[in-house]
Design an enzyme around this catalytic site. Sequence first.
Site, mmCIF file in Angstrom:
data_model
loop_
_atom_site.group_PDB
_atom_site.id
_atom_site.type_symbol
_atom_site.label_atom_id
_atom_site.label_comp_id
_atom_site.label_asym_id
_atom_site.label_seq_id
_atom_site.Cartn_x
_atom_site.Cartn_y
_atom_site.Cartn_z
ATOM 1 N NE ARG A 87 -4.044 -1.569 0.234
ATOM 2 C CZ ARG A 87 -4.397 -2.594 -0.601
ATOM 3 N NH1 ARG A 87 -3.360 -2.947 -1.362
ATOM 4 N NH2 ARG A 87 -5.202 -3.554 -0.394
ATOM 5 C CG HIS A 130 -3.379 -1.426 -6.629
ATOM 6 N ND1 HIS A 130 -3.717 -0.841 -5.575
ATOM 7 C CD2 HIS A 130 -3.297 -2.831 -6.226
ATOM 8 C CE1 HIS A 130 -3.875 -1.603 -4.290
ATOM 9 N NE2 HIS A 130 -3.823 -2.658 -4.912
#
Length: 319
Positions: free
Chosen positions: A234, A282
């Site tokens: 993250r 991502h």
Amino acid sequence: MTPSTATPPSGALVFFSACDDFSVWKRALQAQLPQLQILHPDEVHDPRAIHYALVWKPPAGFFAQMSNLRLIINLGAGVDSLVGRSDLPSGVPITRIVDPKMSQMMAGYVLFAVLRHARDIPYFEQAQRQRTWAYRHPRAPAEIRVGVLGLGALGAHAAAELQRQGFEVHGWSRSPRTIAGVHCHSGMETLEDVLRLADILVVMLPLTAQTHRLLDRRRLQLLPQGAAVVNVARGALIDQTAMTELLQQGHLGSATLDVFEHEPLPADDPLWRMENVLITPHLASVAIPASAAEQIAQNILRVSQGQPPHHQVEAARGY
Ligand code: NDP
């Protein structure tokens, strides 16, 4: 007991994800639980009939009036966007996807990124653009130390793959772990030792209150001069401004970044224009319906039979 021979669970399942295909997931789940009703949110007329929710970032208020909800299944491995919400129904267990195929996909990305840095590929890419035969003698994998922060379902698999490639791998986790051939460290008191030795640092931690901005400027500066950073976890685990500056100044040699503090990464972010940074949007690993459906079905059956689900998220620790 296989899902198809077990007593069918009562109630219906609602699915929500803005980036996954409902019909594909419905087919995969129905192959496991043919009698379970699987609904798109538009098809839910009575929220009280919903017993199971398979969701990825549902909108605020999504669970309102689902008074018979028995299980929330996070459609992915990272639960940070779910556990911090204030609109979760109390007492309903949350599980997440823990799937060897997802770990394999992640390990493939990590291996690619680490090998790219270990073999100086960014240097050769730049040389090629200048049509320069820029010989740089390769380093043996055993000379390169790779730090892997997070040794969970994804991190442990990636660390083992890296070890198989001959790198000196140092893993770091909260509680002590054992992985054959990997130097395992645990606890805050060992973090700085791992950072100081990591020629390549791979970040595979969950985002929690404890790990938010764990890699601040001071800790990033502990990495050896020219170290590479690979972040597949993250963005908010790292102080992105400090990392960008350290990449510009050369203290960090290069980075492979799949995740960012703000996604999509804004078009004016300096990271886009940096030659020593590789950006992917991502996707290092994703939930795979064909393999994940079986464990989702098992968990639904377990809960319908009064047993606790596997891979339950501990809200207090945040992962
Ligand atoms: P797990 O929950 O299985 O493992 C987490 C690991 O991090 C464990 O080893 C845990 O320690 C360690 N950890 C957690 N908190 C701390 C802490 N405070 N200090 C030290 N170690 C800590 O997670 P997964 O491996 O399944 O996934 C990791 C993350 O990857 C996800 O949370 C998600 O954010 C990200 N992800 C990214 C994807 C992408 O496409 N980019 C796809 C999927 C996931 P311990 O072993 O002691 O519990």
